[in-house]
Enzyme design. Structure first.
Site, PDB file in Angstrom:
ATOM      1  N   SER A 140      34.725 -10.646   1.683  1.00 58.13           N
ATOM      2  CA  SER A 140      35.087  -9.455   2.443  1.00 58.13           C
ATOM      3  C   SER A 140      35.447  -9.891   3.859  1.00 58.13           C
ATOM      4  O   SER A 140      35.031 -10.969   4.303  1.00 58.13           O
ATOM      5  CB  SER A 140      33.884  -8.494   2.500  1.00 58.13           C
ATOM      6  OG  SER A 140      34.092  -7.459   3.436  1.00 58.13           O
ATOM      7  N   TYR A 153      24.612  -6.651   3.575  1.00 55.70           N
ATOM      8  CA  TYR A 153      25.890  -6.769   2.849  1.00 55.70           C
ATOM      9  C   TYR A 153      26.778  -7.809   3.514  1.00 55.70           C
ATOM     10  O   TYR A 153      27.296  -8.717   2.848  1.00 55.70           O
ATOM     11  CB  TYR A 153      26.598  -5.417   2.812  1.00 55.70           C
ATOM     12  CG  TYR A 153      27.998  -5.492   2.259  1.00 55.70           C
ATOM     13  CD1 TYR A 153      28.222  -5.583   0.890  1.00 55.70           C
ATOM     14  CD2 TYR A 153      29.113  -5.477   3.110  1.00 55.70           C
ATOM     15  CE1 TYR A 153      29.504  -5.655   0.379  1.00 55.70           C
ATOM     16  CE2 TYR A 153      30.401  -5.559   2.609  1.00 55.70           C
ATOM     17  CZ  TYR A 153      30.593  -5.647   1.241  1.00 55.70           C
ATOM     18  OH  TYR A 153      31.874  -5.728   0.736  1.00 55.70           O
TER      19      TYR A 153
END
Length: 264
Positions: A140, A153
């Protein structure tokens, strides 16, 4: 019938299903892996009808212990050799660290880090023995910075990015014939943007949100070309280059303020 197989985790919807469609369009048979069997079967039927390929579905919760070994054993029992592995499954939690239930954070780490690492280990060994293979790990843009209110995360994706880059170099140096690619999408139009299970949603302007089919296309292209890194979208590539120029804590404070204002 073509015998090339790709395995995609988190394949029943979102970017995972789009990865499956791109690979199917290139003639790969698909092993779809996700938690919900009904969704998997629907996705598999759609792929078979649209692309005239074979599919296999494996219901597996990658946030559970020993999921990777279960998955590898299931694939082995089908006598299938995986040519392309896409580690797409991931969990996201929004909110303040101390307010999010610890067991949920442990599941995130189990899925995003432990399962991804174990699946990669099992299938990379198999690929190396055959002298060929492609691995695509979904990181990401969050991997490039610390993000308050998404701290676990973002940290898990930083692991995926560092792990993928290091493994790519190892595989190349050892002349295994196996390549490893990390794809780093930014916000993508999937249920992750507004899912009550993961905490507060995030309101963002449309220009900041990528289409899942675009992310999948760019990711698979990079993977099959053997590239180590893929950041879909020119603005994202420029943004990630820019944040590397500033002290990490400055970036964390900036994103912390932005996230607290964007949460609803």
């Amino acid at each position: 019938m073509n015998q090339k197989f790709a395995l995609v985790t988190g394949a029943s919807e979102g970017i995972g299903f789009e990865f499956s469609k791109v690979l199917a369009s290139k003639g790969y048979n698909i092993i779809l892996v996700a938690r919900t069997l009904k969704k998997l079967q629907k996705a598999a039927n759609s792929l078979e009808e649209s692309f005239n390929i074979q599919t296999q579905v494996i219901s597996c919760d990658l946030a559970s212990p020993n999921a990777a070994q279960f998955l590898f054993d299931e694939v082995s029992s089908l006598n299938i050799k995986v040519d392309v592995l896409v580690n797409n499954a991931g969990l996201l939690l929004n909110g303040f660290f101390e307010e999010i239930d610890l067991s949920r954070q442990e599941k995130l780490l189990q899925c995003n880090i432990v399962a991804l690492t174990a699946i990669t280990h099992l299938f990379a060994n198999d690929m190396s023995k055959r002298g060929s293979g492609r691995i695509l790990n979904v990181a990401s843009t969050a991997a490039w910075m610390a993000i308050p209110n998404q701290n676990v995360y973002a940290a898990s994706k930083a692991y995926v990015l560092a792990f993928s880059h290091a493994l790519a170099d190892e595989m190349r140096a050892a002349k295994t014939g196996v390549t490893v690619t990390a794809v780093c999408p930014s916000y993508t139009d999937t249920k992750m943007l507004a899912n009550p299970e993961q905490g507060a949603g995030v309101k963002l302007p449309g220009f900041m949100i990528l289409a899942p089919d675009y992310v999948a296309k760019k990711g698979i292209e990079a993977c099959l070309a053997g590239k180590e890194n893929c950041i879909p979208g020119l603005s994202n590539r420029l943004g990630m280059a820019l944040v590397q120029l500033f002290p990490k804590m400055w970036v964390a404070k900036l994103f912390g303020a932005l996230y607290r204002n964007a949460h609803h």
